[in-house]
Design a protein around this motif. Structure first.
Motif: not given
Ligand code: G1P
Length: 305
Positions: A122, A142, A145, A182-183, A207-208, A220-221, A246, A248
């Motif tokens: 990302l 994103l 979402v 998530y982050g 991150e995660k 993080i949304t 990342q 994040t």
């Molecule tokens: C991404 C971000 C993460 C965030 C999330 C929200 O992760 O890296 O920090 O919390 O989106 O949906 P992904 O879902 O793309 O793995």
């Protein structure tokens, strides 16, 4: 209160005019639906997910949307382009409203495209948009979402940026056992009007993390407003979780060197990039549909659950 926590509208804060929508991902959480079509084009009720996100941009005052695509994503470009054949056909059939609606999708905002050639994460996808963004603050949304509602999360973050001159990211509480998805941020309360206790000054981002390593349960949304300094932070970011660059991790540098807010935003998010979240978004948005929401509610009531 530290120097940078002070309240007030800083002079010289630029307007947030641009948004970056990373849309290069392969959509592996939604196979087989995404085998031959972009996950961003999966329809929730009656329009593709990415249209909801572009509409959130427009409702937040964004004037230029930059979509970061990859292989197999051409239908996204087609969706926001004119389709004269379809429009003419609809006009000839006397379906002027439909023709107008189709045209409006292409007219609502300026859209530019750039491609992420390799799936490096990302953070890398955002970095790919560096030249198109230039030296100004920008939003990141994103595409999987969805946060429907009257007061878009992006608009709330822009308000924080305009008021403080610092980046802001949307967060929400998640169950502790889900932090690895998530982050996760940790911050201290730094209330200021009109956001009150919902505004936190970020101390840490991970991150995660596994639940036992998570500094909090604030996730993080998928909505960010960032200053252009993030690009320099991204350039210094090494691959992290999943061996990807990342966002994040870059924000961790940004928070340390410039300051960054977390806003517990007002609204409800749906992770429409995974199957259950997609179904929830579909049902709830269908119930809100002015045309058939009532009939759908009546139908649901007839189901033997
Ligand atoms: C991404 C971000 C993460 C965030 C999330 C929200 O992760 O890296 O920090 O919390 O989106 O949906 P992904 O879902 O793309 O793995």
């Amino acid at each position: 209160m530290s120097q940078s926590d002070k309240v007030g509208t800083p002079s010289g804060v630029k307007r947030v005019r641009k948004a970056v929508l990373p849309a290069a991902g392969l959509g592996t959480r939604f196979l087989p639906a995404t085998k031959a079509q972009p996950k961003e084009m999966l329809s929730v009720v009656d329009k593709p997910q990415i249209q909801y996100v572009v509409e959130e941009c427009v409702a937040s005052g964004i004037e230029h949307v930059i979509i970061v695509t990859g292989k197999g994503k051409n239908s996204i470009e087609d969706h926001f382009d004119y389709n004269p054949t379809l429009e003419r056909f609809l006009e000839e059939k006397g379906k002027k409203d439909l023709a107008g609606m189709v045209r409006k999708i292409s007219d609502m905002v300026q859209v530019s495209y750039t491609r992420q050639k390799e799936p490096l994460g990302l953070g890398h996808a955002v970095l790919v948009a560096k030249d198109l963004v230039g030296d100004e603050p920008f939003a990141v949304l994103l595409g999987d979402v969805l946060i429907p509602g009257e007061n878009p999360a992006t608009k709330q973050l822009i308000q924080v940026y305009q008021q403080t001159g610092l980046g802001a990211i949307a967060v929400e509480e998640v169950p502790k056992e889900k932090t690895h998805l998530y982050g996760i941020v940790d911050g201290h309360a730094a209330p200021q009007a009109p956001f009150g206790e919902r505004l936190l000054r970020i101390r840490e981002l991970v991150e995660k993390p596994k639940p036992e390593n998570a500094p909090s349960n604030l996730a993080i949304t998928g909505r960010y407003v960032l200053p252009p300094e993030i690009f320099d932070c991204l350039e210094r970011t090494k691959p992290g979780a999943g061996n990807e660059i990342q966002l994040t991790d870059a924000m961790k540098i940004l928070a340390k060197e410039h300051g960054l807010w977390a806003l517990i935003y007002e609204g409800i998010s749906y992770d429409a990039g995974e199957k259950l979240g997609f179904l929830k978004a579909t049902v709830e948005l269908a119930l809100q549909n002015p045309e058939f929401g009532g009939a759908f509610r009546n139908y649901l009531k007839t189901l033997k659950l």
